[in-house]
Scaffold this motif. Structure first.
Motif, PDB file in Angstrom:
ATOM      1  N   PRO A  17       3.095  13.926   2.366  1.00 18.50           N
ATOM      2  CA  PRO A  17       2.221  13.126   1.528  1.00 18.50           C
ATOM      3  C   PRO A  17       2.447  11.803   1.210  1.00 18.50           C
ATOM      4  N   ILE A  18       3.912  11.428   0.657  1.00 22.17           N
ATOM      5  CA  ILE A  18       4.339   9.850   0.525  1.00 22.17           C
ATOM      6  C   ILE A  18       4.461   9.341   1.728  1.00 22.17           C
ATOM      7  N   ILE A  19       4.768   9.621   2.710  1.00 20.19           N
ATOM      8  CA  ILE A  19       4.852   8.903   4.117  1.00 20.19           C
ATOM      9  C   ILE A  19       3.441   8.756   4.490  1.00 20.19           C
ATOM     10  N   HIS A  20       2.561   9.563   4.574  1.00 23.29           N
ATOM     11  CA  HIS A  20       1.174   9.478   4.944  1.00 23.29           C
ATOM     12  C   HIS A  20       0.495   8.609   3.932  1.00 23.29           C
ATOM     13  N   LEU A  21       0.722   8.634   2.754  1.00 24.39           N
ATOM     14  CA  LEU A  21      -0.080   7.746   1.903  1.00 24.39           C
ATOM     15  C   LEU A  21       0.496   6.175   2.113  1.00 24.39           C
ATOM     16  N   ASP A  22       1.785   6.060   2.214  1.00 24.12           N
ATOM     17  CA  ASP A  22       2.290   4.699   2.343  1.00 24.12           C
ATOM     18  C   ASP A  22       1.689   4.073   3.699  1.00 24.12           C
ATOM     19  N   GLU A  23       1.713   5.141   4.883  1.00 24.42           N
ATOM     20  CA  GLU A  23       1.085   4.396   5.840  1.00 24.42           C
ATOM     21  C   GLU A  23      -0.214   4.188   5.617  1.00 24.42           C
ATOM     22  N   LEU A  24      -1.061   4.662   4.742  1.00 21.04           N
ATOM     23  CA  LEU A  24      -2.544   4.318   4.360  1.00 21.04           C
ATOM     24  C   LEU A  24      -2.345   3.083   3.362  1.00 21.04           C
ATOM     25  N   GLY A 120      -2.317  18.625   0.023  1.00 16.03           N
ATOM     26  CA  GLY A 120      -1.493  17.823   0.861  1.00 16.03           C
ATOM     27  C   GLY A 120      -2.144  16.361   0.929  1.00 16.03           C
ATOM     28  N   THR A 121      -1.917  15.498   1.636  1.00 17.15           N
ATOM     29  CA  THR A 121      -2.552  14.253   1.646  1.00 17.15           C
ATOM     30  C   THR A 121      -4.131  14.108   1.738  1.00 17.15           C
ATOM     31  N   ILE A 122      -4.762  14.963   2.456  1.00 19.22           N
ATOM     32  CA  ILE A 122      -6.203  14.736   2.534  1.00 19.22           C
ATOM     33  C   ILE A 122      -6.810  15.383   0.943  1.00 19.22           C
ATOM     34  N   GLY A 123      -5.958  16.522   0.363  1.00 15.47           N
ATOM     35  CA  GLY A 123      -6.477  16.479  -0.886  1.00 15.47           C
ATOM     36  C   GLY A 123      -6.262  15.550  -1.941  1.00 15.47           C
ATOM     37  N   ILE A 124      -5.166  14.948  -1.919  1.00 15.78           N
ATOM     38  CA  ILE A 124      -4.849  13.461  -2.906  1.00 15.78           C
ATOM     39  C   ILE A 124      -5.882  12.591  -2.445  1.00 15.78           C
ATOM     40  N   LEU A 143     -10.314   7.711   6.170  1.00 13.52           N
ATOM     41  CA  LEU A 143     -10.062   9.026   6.967  1.00 13.52           C
ATOM     42  C   LEU A 143     -10.550   8.810   8.369  1.00 13.52           C
ATOM     43  N   ARG A 144     -11.456   7.999   8.461  1.00 14.72           N
ATOM     44  CA  ARG A 144     -11.819   7.547  10.064  1.00 14.72           C
ATOM     45  C   ARG A 144     -10.574   6.836  10.625  1.00 14.72           C
ATOM     46  N   ASP A 145      -9.976   6.014   9.702  1.00  8.60           N
ATOM     47  CA  ASP A 145      -8.924   5.318  10.254  1.00  8.60           C
ATOM     48  C   ASP A 145      -7.552   6.010  10.464  1.00  8.60           C
TER      49      ASP A 145
END
Length: 171
Positions: A17-24, A120-124, A143-145
């Motif tokens: 989640p940290i990696i993916h939210l950082d990417e976003l 997870g990331t989607i839940g956050i 979410l689209r991106d």
């Protein structure tokens, strides 16, 4: 968007989640949690994959020297978990009212087997709408991106279903 008062939730976080939210570019969403607990092994994994990640906005705590119990070590073998996931599950044993944040399917299954709350990331991202940290339209756009800007693996059909459900929610 007007932010609601910070929640009193404590989360134990795996690297995903940290990696993916950082990417976003959405790490600021962690500010909503009272504490974000991160084992040292998870922090090392994050820094390996995202060396420029900064956790300044976290009310975080990096825990060092976690020694997994026999129960967690047994789950590690059954579910083929990595060190970070193992350490995060052990940390959940100490903070069992926390929410475990992970995007790894095996870690989620292991955590659910221990009766831990898991998101997870989607839940956050979805929670950020409810907590008035982001608008529904902002999250739908993210979410689209997501497949273009993030390494988070999610089936296209599931992602489309989530987007559709969000679109159906009245503003």
């Amino acid at each position: 968007m007007e932010k609601t008062e910070r929640s009193d939730l404590v989360v134990v976080c795996d690297a995903g989640p940290i990696i993916h939210l950082d990417e976003l570019k959405q790490l600021h969403l962690f500010i909503d949690f009272e504490k974000v607990l991160i084992p040292e092994s998870v922090w090392k994994e994050i820094k390996f994959h995202r060396p420029d990640t900064e956790l300044n906005s976290f009310n975080g705590l990096i825990i060092q020297g976690i020694k997994p119990s026999n129960e967690i070590l047994a789950l590690t073998k059954i579910f083929t978990l990595h060190q970070g996931e193992t350490d995060a599950l052990e940390l959940m044993r100490k903070f069992n009212t926390a929410i475990f944040l992970t995007d790894d399917t095996a870690a989620r299954l292991a955590a659910k087997g221990l009766n831990y709350k898991v998101h997870g990331t989607i839940g956050i991202l979805i929670r950020s709408i409810r907590r008035q940290l982001c608008s529904k339209d902002q999250i739908i756009a993210l979410l689209r991106d997501l497949p273009l800007v993030s390494t988070l693996y999610i089936k296209k059909s599931l992602l489309n279903s989530i987007i559709q459900q969000l679109e159906e929610i009245p503003n």
